[in-house]
Design a protein around this motif. Structure first.
Motif, PDB file in Angstrom:
ATOM      1  N   ALA A   1      46.691  37.808  43.075  1.00  0.00           N
ATOM      2  CA  ALA A   1      46.544  39.174  43.582  1.00  0.00           C
ATOM      3  C   ALA A   1      46.338  40.155  42.445  1.00  0.00           C
ATOM      4  O   ALA A   1      45.507  41.073  42.540  1.00  0.00           O
ATOM      5  CB  ALA A   1      47.761  39.565  44.420  1.00  0.00           C
ATOM      6  N   ALA A   2      47.067  39.963  41.351  1.00  0.00           N
ATOM      7  CA  ALA A   2      46.923  40.866  40.202  1.00  0.00           C
ATOM      8  C   ALA A   2      45.519  40.776  39.615  1.00  0.00           C
ATOM      9  O   ALA A   2      44.900  41.804  39.301  1.00  0.00           O
ATOM     10  CB  ALA A   2      47.967  40.542  39.140  1.00  0.00           C
ATOM     11  N   SER A   3      44.992  39.554  39.492  1.00  0.00           N
ATOM     12  CA  SER A   3      43.630  39.414  38.960  1.00  0.00           C
ATOM     13  C   SER A   3      42.597  39.954  39.946  1.00  0.00           C
ATOM     14  O   SER A   3      41.587  40.532  39.538  1.00  0.00           O
ATOM     15  CB  SER A   3      43.335  37.959  38.601  1.00  0.00           C
ATOM     16  OG  SER A   3      43.369  37.149  39.754  1.00  0.00           O
ATOM     17  N   ALA A   4      42.847  39.801  41.253  1.00  0.00           N
ATOM     18  CA  ALA A   4      41.925  40.341  42.261  1.00  0.00           C
ATOM     19  C   ALA A   4      41.916  41.863  42.218  1.00  0.00           C
ATOM     20  O   ALA A   4      40.862  42.485  42.345  1.00  0.00           O
ATOM     21  CB  ALA A   4      42.314  39.848  43.653  1.00  0.00           C
ATOM     22  N   VAL A   5      43.079  42.467  42.022  1.00  0.00           N
ATOM     23  CA  VAL A   5      43.159  43.932  41.939  1.00  0.00           C
ATOM     24  C   VAL A   5      42.390  44.420  40.720  1.00  0.00           C
ATOM     25  O   VAL A   5      41.639  45.402  40.797  1.00  0.00           O
ATOM     26  CB  VAL A   5      44.633  44.397  41.906  1.00  0.00           C
ATOM     27  CG1 VAL A   5      44.731  45.858  41.515  1.00  0.00           C
ATOM     28  CG2 VAL A   5      45.292  44.165  43.254  1.00  0.00           C
ATOM     29  N   GLN A   6      42.548  43.742  39.600  1.00  0.00           N
ATOM     30  CA  GLN A   6      41.804  44.133  38.395  1.00  0.00           C
ATOM     31  C   GLN A   6      40.300  43.988  38.604  1.00  0.00           C
ATOM     32  O   GLN A   6      39.519  44.848  38.202  1.00  0.00           O
ATOM     33  CB  GLN A   6      42.240  43.291  37.197  1.00  0.00           C
ATOM     34  CG  GLN A   6      43.606  43.647  36.675  1.00  0.00           C
ATOM     35  CD  GLN A   6      44.028  42.749  35.518  1.00  0.00           C
ATOM     36  OE1 GLN A   6      43.403  41.726  35.254  1.00  0.00           O
ATOM     37  NE2 GLN A   6      45.095  43.144  34.838  1.00  0.00           N
ATOM     38  N   ALA A   7      39.881  42.899  39.262  1.00  0.00           N
ATOM     39  CA  ALA A   7      38.463  42.682  39.520  1.00  0.00           C
ATOM     40  C   ALA A   7      37.910  43.744  40.469  1.00  0.00           C
ATOM     41  O   ALA A   7      36.801  44.240  40.277  1.00  0.00           O
ATOM     42  CB  ALA A   7      38.243  41.290  40.100  1.00  0.00           C
ATOM     43  N   CYS A   8      38.681  44.106  41.480  1.00  0.00           N
ATOM     44  CA  CYS A   8      38.237  45.138  42.429  1.00  0.00           C
ATOM     45  C   CYS A   8      38.130  46.496  41.738  1.00  0.00           C
ATOM     46  O   CYS A   8      37.193  47.256  42.008  1.00  0.00           O
ATOM     47  CB  CYS A   8      39.196  45.228  43.611  1.00  0.00           C
ATOM     48  SG  CYS A   8      39.110  43.812  44.737  1.00  0.00           S
ATOM     49  N   ARG A   9      39.080  46.792  40.868  1.00  0.00           N
ATOM     50  CA  ARG A   9      39.030  48.072  40.144  1.00  0.00           C
ATOM     51  C   ARG A   9      37.842  48.115  39.184  1.00  0.00           C
ATOM     52  O   ARG A   9      37.251  49.164  38.970  1.00  0.00           O
ATOM     53  CB  ARG A   9      40.337  48.320  39.407  1.00  0.00           C
ATOM     54  CG  ARG A   9      41.453  48.672  40.350  1.00  0.00           C
ATOM     55  CD  ARG A   9      42.719  49.041  39.637  1.00  0.00           C
ATOM     56  NE  ARG A   9      43.719  49.457  40.620  1.00  0.00           N
ATOM     57  CZ  ARG A   9      45.014  49.408  40.412  1.00  0.00           C
ATOM     58  NH1 ARG A   9      45.494  48.976  39.260  1.00  0.00           N
ATOM     59  NH2 ARG A   9      45.848  49.792  41.359  1.00  0.00           N
ATOM     60  N   ALA A  10      37.497  46.959  38.609  1.00  0.00           N
ATOM     61  CA  ALA A  10      36.348  46.915  37.719  1.00  0.00           C
ATOM     62  C   ALA A  10      35.045  47.003  38.505  1.00  0.00           C
ATOM     63  O   ALA A  10      34.087  47.656  38.079  1.00  0.00           O
ATOM     64  CB  ALA A  10      36.373  45.634  36.886  1.00  0.00           C
ATOM     65  N   ALA A  11      35.005  46.338  39.674  1.00  0.00           N
ATOM     66  CA  ALA A  11      33.786  46.334  40.479  1.00  0.00           C
ATOM     67  C   ALA A  11      33.545  47.667  41.183  1.00  0.00           C
ATOM     68  O   ALA A  11      32.397  48.066  41.382  1.00  0.00           O
ATOM     69  CB  ALA A  11      33.852  45.208  41.500  1.00  0.00           C
TER      70      ALA A  11
END
Length: 139
Positions: free
Chosen positions: A123-133
């Motif tokens: 979830a933490a990596s998904a949140v970072q990816a969503c914030r970057a995207a």
């Protein structure tokens, strides 16, 4: 509201809710749903262990006395409308206690905690990816 209409409304509600929010919020919500579900279940199991019992719900049909519209005919054949007492049914949700097996609940808690730890990293990596995207403007 008929049962089919209510079912259709329930099925389309997640679609309407998913359409709300920014693209970043939708991305985060979609990619962390399993983590949030496991966290909710873990909190429920921990509450059961703390209380010593679980809560269950059941639907109970009850009735109540109310006023219903009625009509009758007078001597001339004209309808006379009015109200008279009548009984109506309604569905009530009743909560009741259910005994638990503490050993089984502890095993369930341990499994959910392990699953939550694994999902937390994802979830933490998904949140970072969503914030970057989908970067949002700070205002």
């Amino acid at each position: 509201m008929s049962r089919n209409t209510a079912l259709a409304a329930m099925l389309t509600l997640p679609l309407v809710v998913a359409a709300c929010g920014t693209p970043q919020e939708r991305c985060i919500s979609q990619n962390t749903s399993e983590y949030r579900t496991v966290s909710r279940l873990l909190a429920e199991v921990e509450g059961n262990l703390a209380r010593g019992y679980a809560w269950e719900e059941r639907q109970v049909v009850r009735d109540y006395l109310t006023q219903c519209r009625s009509y009758r005919y007078d001597w001339d054949g004209r309808a006379i409308y009015g109200y008279e007492p009548c009984w109506r049914d309604y569905v009530d949700i009743e909560r009741y206690r259910v005994p638990i097996d503490p050993a089984a609940e502890q095993r369930k808690r341990d499994n959910l905690a392990a699953r939550q730890a694994v999902l937390a990293e994802r979830a933490a990596s998904a949140v970072q990816a969503c914030r970057a995207a989908f970067p949002e403007e700070q205002g």
